[in-house]
Design an enzyme around this catalytic site. Sequence first.
Site, short mmCIF file in Angstrom:
data_model
loop_
_atom_site.label_atom_id
_atom_site.label_comp_id
_atom_site.label_asym_id
_atom_site.label_seq_id
_atom_site.Cartn_x
_atom_site.Cartn_y
_atom_site.Cartn_z
CD GLU A 1 -3.28 -0.72 1.96
OE1 GLU A 1 -3.44 0.43 2.43
OE2 GLU A 1 -4.04 -1.67 2.22
CG ASP B 1 -2.09 -7.26 3.80
OD1 ASP B 1 -2.61 -8.33 4.17
OD2 ASP B 1 -2.68 -6.16 3.81
CG ASN C 1 -5.91 -8.85 2.69
OD1 ASN C 1 -6.22 -8.27 3.73
ND2 ASN C 1 -5.52 -8.21 1.60
#
Length: 608
Positions: free
Chosen positions: A350, A495, A497
């Site tokens: 991100e 990440d 998730n």
Amino acid sequence: MWRLPGRSALRGVRSVVERRSRAEAGTHEAVRAMERAVVRCVPSEPKLSLSFALADGSHKNMQRDQSEPLGRALSRIATNALKGHAKVAAAKKSRKNRAHSSGGAACEATGPEPVATCEPVVKLYYREEAVAEDVLNVDAWQDGAVLQIGDVKYKVERNPPTFTELQLPRYIMAGFPVCPKLGVEFGDPASSVFRWYKEVKPGAAEPGDSGPASSSHSSQPSAWIETGVDERVYTPCNADIGLRLRLHCTPGNGQRFGPSRELESLCPVEAGPGTCTFDHRHLYTKKVTEDSFIRTVSYNILADTYAQTEFSRTVLYPYCAPYALELDYRQNLIQKELTGYNADLICLQEVDRAVFSDSLVPALEAFGLEGVFRIKQHEGLATFYRKSKFRLLSQHDISFQEALKSDPLHKELLEKLALNPLAQEKVLQRSSVLQISVLQSTTDSSKKICVANTHLYWHPKGGYIRLIQMEVALVHIRHVSRDLYPGIPVIFCGDFNSTPSTGMYHFVISGSIAEDHEDWASNGEEERCSMPLSHCFKLKSACGEPAYTNYVGGFHGCLDYIFIDLNTLEVEQVIPLPSHEEVTTHQALPSVSHPSDHIALVCDLKWK
């Protein structure tokens, strides 16, 4: 105080540069023996630039064809000099007329103002001989030549180290490192010289203590005193709160120095938030690891494009103070946290493009790291590596959906997925990417490592999509680490998730997943795309399975991992995560003391 390593080589020249720099930045009462004419001439461009100051105080920047005869350039310089003389004469006459019209004292001289009526003689000399006017510009303007305009001489400096960009952060806080954004042509930041000053309110400073003259916009100019810091990075203390900062810097390349520049912070130093969630973690990472270790960080830093939405402020993070969601504020925390880990590898998710180029690169470069970026849509992935330990050999980034559609490596997987067109459509709509960097040890060329970084699809019901994405990722990593660079270790950060109870995590750790696993129907039977999958790696979560790496108001769980190849790497130590009390001090994340809704994973790995 934050300090950079490897600066001892500059100590011997620093005092000389500072004396010269102060002379350049001082008042105009000190007249230099010879002015400077700066020439920028690079083979890839058709024109060269010439920059110098005329006797009237005006600064001239000229663009001339490299293939042009010198005589034409000198003629143009003479014309500019004549115009400068005319402007000076006109200004003097205008002042005299205003004095007469306002009843001022009459001038003693009654004759006309002397005006230059002919162009000054302009010559270029090299090694005390005049350069012929038919010589081309590219050959005429040599370093060390002397340009003479009338009675004024200029020393020609061809391609000296020059700052092409110089910028301080907009928001500065006490206790947080200030890392200027630098662009240096014909030089490098490591060979440049820096000196920091701080503002002293008018009336509070002794005249002899002030630094270079200020150009403050206030009615009364500020005084400046040295901070005692002569490194690229300065960390303001609490005593600096309310004061602006000034940076005086001289670009260098290890052999010579270019024109100095100064800049001042737009705003004064603000108070910091106090103790941050990562301060205690930094106690474990005070020093850079030895060559046999690889300190690795994986961190979703929360993209500004997501943090600044109305949904984020009112639904996702309503407990977070609005100013703590502002990028200018969070960047200070992110920079301090990352630089304090003294990491060898940093994999970030991100990452806004502007955050990478304007914030992360300047900050981490100042601490010895270099980075590469892979955009997704609105944000992307960044991988940084310590330059003293690694060099970048190659990059092998992919978009999952593009690789799945076009790479023969995934032909069989695509055929299986095509049996359910609805599931295939959902998978191919996702924009997730995989960043792969192959690094080579700077001390042992036989040691190479495959560093993978990703951010898998986020939706809670997207389990089967994450399984497909992970299969594509592992096949591609296998191609790089087994086919292109046989046998090199793998570090896979991101990440994902996925909590430890999901099919994706089971697939990675166990090496396979059955076609009847419940995650193949994570979004209902209509999208079921059951298939058995397996991979050849022996992977482990280096930081284990923490209770959570993501902690927001409505959810907490372990979503982030650093997977390592157990055949080639082992874990030396895991840096403890913040305590639950630290995480929940302000209810949840992000907060005024933590810049993201995720928590960084940090561990020291060791080559086997």
